[in-house]
Design a protein around this motif. Structure first.
Motif, PDB file in Angstrom:
ATOM      1  N   CYS A 171      -1.684  57.911  68.280  1.00  0.00           N
ATOM      2  CA  CYS A 171      -2.726  58.916  67.965  1.00  0.00           C
ATOM      3  C   CYS A 171      -3.685  58.373  66.904  1.00  0.00           C
ATOM      4  O   CYS A 171      -4.762  58.931  66.672  1.00  0.00           O
ATOM      5  N   GLY A 172      -3.262  57.302  66.227  1.00  0.00           N
ATOM      6  CA  GLY A 172      -4.106  56.731  65.182  1.00  0.00           C
ATOM      7  C   GLY A 172      -4.610  55.358  65.579  1.00  0.00           C
ATOM      8  O   GLY A 172      -5.312  55.204  66.574  1.00  0.00           O
ATOM      9  N   ASP A 173      -4.174  54.306  64.815  1.00  0.00           N
ATOM     10  CA  ASP A 173      -4.708  52.960  65.064  1.00  0.00           C
ATOM     11  C   ASP A 173      -4.016  52.225  66.212  1.00  0.00           C
ATOM     12  O   ASP A 173      -4.371  51.091  66.532  1.00  0.00           O
ATOM     13  N   GLY A 174      -2.988  52.840  66.781  1.00  0.00           N
ATOM     14  CA  GLY A 174      -2.368  52.230  67.957  1.00  0.00           C
ATOM     15  C   GLY A 174      -0.880  51.991  67.784  1.00  0.00           C
ATOM     16  O   GLY A 174      -0.400  51.733  66.668  1.00  0.00           O
ATOM     17  N   ASP A 233       1.662  61.803  59.707  1.00  0.00           N
ATOM     18  CA  ASP A 233       2.897  62.052  58.943  1.00  0.00           C
ATOM     19  C   ASP A 233       4.096  61.475  59.682  1.00  0.00           C
ATOM     20  O   ASP A 233       4.981  60.867  59.083  1.00  0.00           O
ATOM     21  N   LEU A 234       4.122  61.692  60.994  1.00  0.00           N
ATOM     22  CA  LEU A 234       5.231  61.141  61.793  1.00  0.00           C
ATOM     23  C   LEU A 234       5.150  59.621  61.823  1.00  0.00           C
ATOM     24  O   LEU A 234       6.153  58.929  61.715  1.00  0.00           O
ATOM     25  N   ALA A 235       3.918  59.125  62.001  1.00  0.00           N
ATOM     26  CA  ALA A 235       3.719  57.678  62.127  1.00  0.00           C
ATOM     27  C   ALA A 235       4.120  56.942  60.852  1.00  0.00           C
ATOM     28  O   ALA A 235       4.558  55.790  60.901  1.00  0.00           O
ATOM     29  N   LEU A 236       3.964  57.603  59.699  1.00  0.00           N
ATOM     30  CA  LEU A 236       4.283  56.938  58.430  1.00  0.00           C
ATOM     31  C   LEU A 236       5.741  57.125  58.012  1.00  0.00           C
ATOM     32  O   LEU A 236       6.165  56.637  56.970  1.00  0.00           O
ATOM     33  N   THR A 237       6.492  57.862  58.835  1.00  0.00           N
ATOM     34  CA  THR A 237       7.912  58.074  58.520  1.00  0.00           C
ATOM     35  C   THR A 237       8.735  56.936  59.106  1.00  0.00           C
ATOM     36  O   THR A 237       8.626  56.640  60.302  1.00  0.00           O
ATOM     37  N   CYS A 238       9.535  56.307  58.252  1.00  0.00           N
ATOM     38  CA  CYS A 238      10.342  55.174  58.719  1.00  0.00           C
ATOM     39  C   CYS A 238      11.407  55.672  59.699  1.00  0.00           C
ATOM     40  O   CYS A 238      12.125  56.630  59.413  1.00  0.00           O
ATOM     41  N   HIS A 239      11.470  55.068  60.871  1.00  0.00           N
ATOM     42  CA  HIS A 239      12.464  55.421  61.893  1.00  0.00           C
ATOM     43  C   HIS A 239      13.421  54.237  62.080  1.00  0.00           C
ATOM     44  O   HIS A 239      12.959  53.102  62.199  1.00  0.00           O
ATOM     45  N   ALA A 240      14.711  54.530  62.135  1.00  0.00           N
ATOM     46  CA  ALA A 240      15.695  53.446  62.246  1.00  0.00           C
ATOM     47  C   ALA A 240      15.531  52.692  63.562  1.00  0.00           C
ATOM     48  O   ALA A 240      15.190  53.279  64.594  1.00  0.00           O
ATOM     49  N   HIS A 241      15.789  51.397  63.501  1.00  0.00           N
ATOM     50  CA  HIS A 241      15.714  50.530  64.674  1.00  0.00           C
ATOM     51  C   HIS A 241      17.116  50.025  65.009  1.00  0.00           C
ATOM     52  O   HIS A 241      17.850  49.634  64.092  1.00  0.00           O
ATOM     53  N   PRO A 242      17.536  49.965  66.226  1.00  0.00           N
ATOM     54  CA  PRO A 242      16.835  50.420  67.418  1.00  0.00           C
ATOM     55  C   PRO A 242      17.289  51.829  67.808  1.00  0.00           C
ATOM     56  O   PRO A 242      18.455  52.057  68.099  1.00  0.00           O
ATOM     57  N   LEU A 273      -4.807  73.064  76.144  1.00  0.00           N
ATOM     58  CA  LEU A 273      -5.848  72.687  75.183  1.00  0.00           C
ATOM     59  C   LEU A 273      -7.214  72.627  75.857  1.00  0.00           C
ATOM     60  O   LEU A 273      -8.221  73.039  75.285  1.00  0.00           O
ATOM     61  N   LYS A 274      -7.206  72.121  77.103  1.00  0.00           N
ATOM     62  CA  LYS A 274      -8.485  72.076  77.845  1.00  0.00           C
ATOM     63  C   LYS A 274      -9.004  73.485  78.067  1.00  0.00           C
ATOM     64  O   LYS A 274     -10.176  73.774  77.850  1.00  0.00           O
ATOM     65  N   GLU A 275      -8.094  74.372  78.503  1.00  0.00           N
ATOM     66  CA  GLU A 275      -8.500  75.766  78.754  1.00  0.00           C
ATOM     67  C   GLU A 275      -9.044  76.418  77.494  1.00  0.00           C
ATOM     68  O   GLU A 275      -9.994  77.202  77.549  1.00  0.00           O
ATOM     69  N   ALA A 276      -8.433  76.071  76.343  1.00  0.00           N
ATOM     70  CA  ALA A 276      -8.867  76.667  75.073  1.00  0.00           C
ATOM     71  C   ALA A 276     -10.112  75.972  74.518  1.00  0.00           C
ATOM     72  O   ALA A 276     -10.647  76.371  73.486  1.00  0.00           O
ATOM     73  N   GLY A 277     -10.573  74.915  75.186  1.00  0.00           N
ATOM     74  CA  GLY A 277     -11.760  74.173  74.751  1.00  0.00           C
ATOM     75  C   GLY A 277     -11.546  73.453  73.431  1.00  0.00           C
ATOM     76  O   GLY A 277     -12.481  73.270  72.658  1.00  0.00           O
ATOM     77  N   ARG A 278     -10.293  73.061  73.167  1.00  0.00           N
ATOM     78  CA  ARG A 278      -9.967  72.461  71.870  1.00  0.00           C
ATOM     79  C   ARG A 278     -10.084  70.938  71.952  1.00  0.00           C
ATOM     80  O   ARG A 278      -9.650  70.328  72.930  1.00  0.00           O
ATOM     81  N   ALA A 279     -10.696  70.320  70.938  1.00  0.00           N
ATOM     82  CA  ALA A 279     -10.796  68.854  70.920  1.00  0.00           C
ATOM     83  C   ALA A 279      -9.467  68.280  70.462  1.00  0.00           C
ATOM     84  O   ALA A 279      -8.955  68.648  69.402  1.00  0.00           O
ATOM     85  N   TYR A 280      -8.890  67.383  71.276  1.00  0.00           N
ATOM     86  CA  TYR A 280      -7.559  66.851  70.949  1.00  0.00           C
ATOM     87  C   TYR A 280      -7.482  65.370  71.280  1.00  0.00           C
ATOM     88  O   TYR A 280      -8.316  64.828  72.000  1.00  0.00           O
ATOM     89  N   LYS A 281      -6.478  64.712  70.747  1.00  0.00           N
ATOM     90  CA  LYS A 281      -6.236  63.319  71.127  1.00  0.00           C
ATOM     91  C   LYS A 281      -4.798  63.175  71.624  1.00  0.00           C
ATOM     92  O   LYS A 281      -3.930  63.997  71.293  1.00  0.00           O
ATOM     93  N   VAL A 282      -4.585  62.133  72.414  1.00  0.00           N
ATOM     94  CA  VAL A 282      -3.275  61.925  73.037  1.00  0.00           C
ATOM     95  C   VAL A 282      -2.704  60.605  72.554  1.00  0.00           C
ATOM     96  O   VAL A 282      -3.367  59.568  72.607  1.00  0.00           O
ATOM     97  N   GLY A 283      -1.466  60.634  72.092  1.00  0.00           N
ATOM     98  CA  GLY A 283      -0.756  59.392  71.769  1.00  0.00           C
ATOM     99  C   GLY A 283       0.418  59.274  72.720  1.00  0.00           C
ATOM    100  O   GLY A 283       1.278  60.158  72.756  1.00  0.00           O
TER     101      GLY A 283
END
Ligand code: FAD
Ligand code: NAI
Length: 462
Positions: A455-458, A433-442, A363-373
């Motif tokens: 990647c969003g609010d934390g 989309d992933l963050a709002l998908t309910c994932h079974a615990h544990p 992504l750096k090489e492609a000069g693309r703006a990205y975020k990391v979670g």
């Protein structure tokens, strides 16, 4: 003279899957295979046997390192190497016979022997000539050689010899810190060998996310593997049962020697197309030996197609399978497609390492703006309970649109977890989309969700 719609040459994951799909789509199909069993490199001397040995040796590692802490006391199991090899052979047998069954079920003729193509539309096997409207070459790959290192498959071995050593060596030198070197190196290290990995570059597993590379190497070191980085192997000298590996450090040209009972040469693989007669047919082949194809896997000779390790792209069983299915669909007049941007890679060490899509370097090489979670498995309750808290999930998403661009995981079950992200990417999903998908615990999969939340609010648990 037998006549077919399609003859596939090679019954590895590319070839046997192509043959099955061709037959399912109503094409009269045969598959040529020179080995005594179907399944190719993957089932006979690759993916499957190596995973069996990784599984068995991991069980031993768990017993030695984690059982007592869970209140499981007693003597650790001892290794019956002959039995471990026979377990591995049994697993191979079950899988290769399974393909034979599928061939019968789908009415695919197995033409036993080594095939060649005297001309487009014809395949020669032994003294017999068979006619086919289309031919798919799926002849796979073989271990690449290294000047000065002569393989005898006993003291100096490729992965094939490493899957059936006469005994567990006391010392092993692995040349190449790629996938084969680290998987097989892990097996023998867990079984008690002192394993030293000699790598030409300064980082292991080239092409992988740099942060994963560092964590992975640190983890393997903790497990007992030794690394000599930036080292060019000059030669391997062998006596009857020992070897000396000579290498030069690139930083100062200093020369060194390592003694080993067994040397594993794992510096890559190259396409195998010997004896097919492609040169005389005028089929275009690259300098690296890869058969050249167009977007529909057709070579420059009409009616001759090629897939899998024999062509360009990652040498992975699932990539070969996808090409096999898609090529069959093209031959049946459908729209076969492979999304080369979303092919996961998995290393089956412990912890596992898995990736899909772009790395941060890309992504750096492609000069693309990205975020990391990012989320560590230490924050995942299931991982902590299972002594599997090492590692992390790292999700990369577009800074503006939040669309997922890549994912890199080192940790428990990474090879299974990555597919949630593959599906999300196929649907053009955002991290949210992933963050709002309910994932079974544990579950370990909560770590993927947490990386998406990061990647969003934390993330919640970090
Ligand atoms: P192959 O599986 O190589 O099959 C080609 C077949 O063609 C062979 O059976 C060969 O005998 C036959 N053949 C060749 N020439 C002829 C001829 N002229 N006539 C008749 N038959 C012919 N990939 C993964 O995705 N996951 C893994 O965990 C994994 N582990 C691996 C571990 C090891 C030790 C190795 C060596 C490889 C591993 N791979 C793994 C890579 C994987 O095995 C290959 O990518 C995959 O097998 C390629 O499939 P293919 O169908 O293109 O070729
Ligand atoms: P590789 O390409 O993964 O790694 C080869 C390593 O050897 C690289 O790190 C390279 O820098 C190093 N190297 C090259 N020349 C060298 C030299 N002269 N001295 C020291 N180091 C040198 O190849 P590998 O491990 O042999 O695997 C071959 C293929 O098999 C891979 O493409 C991989 O895709 C496939 N495979 C996949 C597995 C999986 O999906 N889990 C498991 C095993 C193999």
């Amino acid at each position: 003279m037998a006549q077919y719609d399609v003859i596939v040459i090679g019954a590895g994951p590319g070839g046997y899957v192509a043959a099955i799909r061709c037959a399912q789509l109503g094409l009269k199909t045969a598959c040529v295979e020179g080995r005594d069993t179907l399944g190719g490199t993957c089932l006979n001397v690759g993916c499957i046997p190596s995973k069996a040995l990784l599984h068995a040796s991991h069980m031993l590692h768990e017993a030695e390192h984690n059982f007592a802490a869970m209140g499981l006391k007693g003597k650790s199991p001892s290794v019956d190497w002959k039995q471990m090899l026979s377990y591995k052979d049994d697993v191979i047998g079950q899988n290769t016979k399974g393909i034979e069954f599928l061939f019968k079920k789908n009415k695919i003729d197995w033409l036993k022997g080594w095939g060649s193509i005297p001309e487009a539309g014809r395949v020669k096997v032994g003294d017999d000539i068979h006619e086919a409207k289309n031919i798919i070459v799926a002849t796979g790959s073989e271990a690449a050689s290294l000047p000065g290192v002569d393989v005898d498959e006993k003291v100096v071995v490729t992965s094939t010899g490493a899957l059936e050593l006469g005994k567990i060596p006391k010392t092993m030198v692995v040349i190449g810190a790629g996938v084969i070197g680290l998987e097989m190196g892990s097996v023998y290290s867990r079984l008690g060998a002192e394993v030293t990995v000699v790598e030409f570059l300064d980082a292991i597993t080239p092409g992988m996310d740099a942060e994963i590379q560092k964590t992975f190497q640190r983890t393997l070191k903790k497990q007992g593997l030794k690394f000599v980085m930036g080292a060019a192997v000059q030669k391997a000298e062998t006596t009857k049962s020992k070897a000396k590996v000579h290498y030069k450090l690139r930083k100062d040209d200093s020369e060194h020697v390592l003694d080993a009972d067994v040397v594993l040469l794992a510096t890559g693989r190259k396409p195998y197309t010997d004896g097919l007669g492609l040169e005389s047919l005028g089929v275009e082949i690259s300098k690296r030996g890869q058969i050249q194809t167009d977007d529909h896997w057709q070579t420059n000779v009409k009616g001759i197609y090629a897939i899998g390790d024999a062509i360009d792209g990652p040498m992975l069983a699932h990539k070969a399978e996808d090409e096999g299915m898609a090529c069959a669909e093209v031959l049946a007049g459908k729209h076969g497609h492979v999304n080369y941007g979303i092919i996961p890679g998995v290393i089956y060490t412990h912890p596992e390492v898995a990736n899909v899509g772009a790395t941060e370097q890309d992504l750096k090489e492609a000069g693309r703006a990205y975020k990391v979670g990012k989320f560590p498995f230490m924050g995942n309750a299931r991982a902590k309970a299972n002594f599997a808290g090492d590692g992390f999930v790292k999700l990369l998403a577009d800074k503006e649109t939040d669309r997922i661009l890549g994912c890199h995981i080192i940790g428990p079950g990474a090879g299974e977890l990555i597919h949630e992200v593959c599906v999300a990417m196929e649907f053009g999903a955002s991290a949210q989309d992933l963050a709002l998908t309910c994932h079974a615990h544990p579950t370990y999969s909560e770590a993927v969700r947490e990386a998406a939340l990061a990647c969003g609010d934390g993330a919640i648990h970090a």
